[in-house]
Design a protein around this motif. Structure first.
Motif, mmCIF file in Angstrom:
data_model
loop_
_atom_site.group_PDB
_atom_site.id
_atom_site.type_symbol
_atom_site.label_atom_id
_atom_site.label_comp_id
_atom_site.label_asym_id
_atom_site.label_seq_id
_atom_site.Cartn_x
_atom_site.Cartn_y
_atom_site.Cartn_z
ATOM 1 N N GLN A 130 4.054 1.701 -12.371
ATOM 2 C CA GLN A 130 3.741 2.833 -11.820
ATOM 3 C C GLN A 130 4.921 3.577 -11.175
ATOM 4 O O GLN A 130 5.365 4.639 -11.279
ATOM 5 N N GLU B 208 1.497 -2.105 -10.292
ATOM 6 C CA GLU B 208 2.233 -1.388 -9.186
ATOM 7 C C GLU B 208 3.792 -0.962 -9.975
ATOM 8 O O GLU B 208 4.317 0.163 -9.593
ATOM 9 N N GLU C 96 -1.812 -7.057 -10.546
ATOM 10 C CA GLU C 96 -1.986 -5.803 -9.542
ATOM 11 C C GLU C 96 -0.460 -5.303 -9.312
ATOM 12 O O GLU C 96 -0.105 -4.342 -9.214
ATOM 13 N N THR C 97 0.413 -6.531 -9.237
ATOM 14 C CA THR C 97 1.883 -6.281 -8.908
ATOM 15 C C THR C 97 2.781 -5.560 -10.006
ATOM 16 O O THR C 97 3.412 -4.814 -9.873
#
Length: 200
Positions: free
Chosen positions: A152, A149, A145-146
């Motif tokens: 993005q 992120e 997830e990190t």
């Protein structure tokens, strides 16, 4: 858990922190090169032999000097911001083949102080390609997830990166070191001086 003081658990005298000496370019190195402190600090580390008792006492004494109030051992945040202790911990991690963690943490700290947009953009891309890109030479272990992120963020800002872009990843690496390798570092270098449970 107490680590046995066997010959293979210790590192011989490592001379670090000589003024005007830049970190050697080795398997893993920080993106930002800095001068080392003048004083030398002997540490215990994996893969090598047992240092002299007096050297171990010197290291333990210095680490104890970094404690606050009634703490028995220094906190990771204190060690990372002390030049001598930081370098000693980096050498220890290098002995465990995980110095990419402290190098990443340090590079992000330096990145966050940059005010020049062009320079920040350059360092952001270098940090990403060095530590975060899939199959990077010194890829760090952070959550999916990190990493997603950050990818993005890199795309969204289109080469204009904020100083907080890597904060989440930096925090994950901090807690990883704090809960694992930092405890071993303290045990290896302070167990003969202090006989108490290790805290973060």
């Amino acid at each position: 858990m107490k680590i046995p003081a066997t010959k293979n658990n210790w590192q011989t005298l490592v001379r670090v922190f000589k003024r005007s000496v830049i970190r050697n370019k080795s398997k893993s190195t920080s993106i930002v090169t800095t001068d080392k402190p003048q004083d030398a600090l002997t540490i215990a580390s994996p893969r090598t032999s047992h240092p002299a008792t007096e050297d171990r006492k010197e290291c333990a004494k210095y680490l104890c000097s970094l404690t606050n109030n009634n703490e028995l051992r220094p906190r990771l945040s204190t060690v990372l911001r002390d030049q001598r202790a930081h370098e000693a911990f980096r050498i220890f991690l290098k002995g465990e083949y995980s110095d990419e963690n402290i190098n990443f943490w340090s590079d992000v700290e330096s990145y966050k102080t940059l005010e020049d947009v062009e320079k920040r953009d350059q360092i952001a891309n270098t940090i990403f390609s060095t530590y975060l890109k899939t199959d990077a030479s010194f890829e760090i272990n952070i959550s999916h997830e990190t990493k997603a992120e950050i990818v993005q963020l890199m795309k969204a800002y289109d080469h204009i990166h904020t100083s907080t872009a890597f904060n989440r990843a930096q925090n994950e690496i901090f807690y990883l070191m704090e809960s694992d390798s930092f405890k071993r570092f303290l045990s290896s270098n302070m167990e003969s001086s202090i006989n108490a449970p290790i805290g973060g």
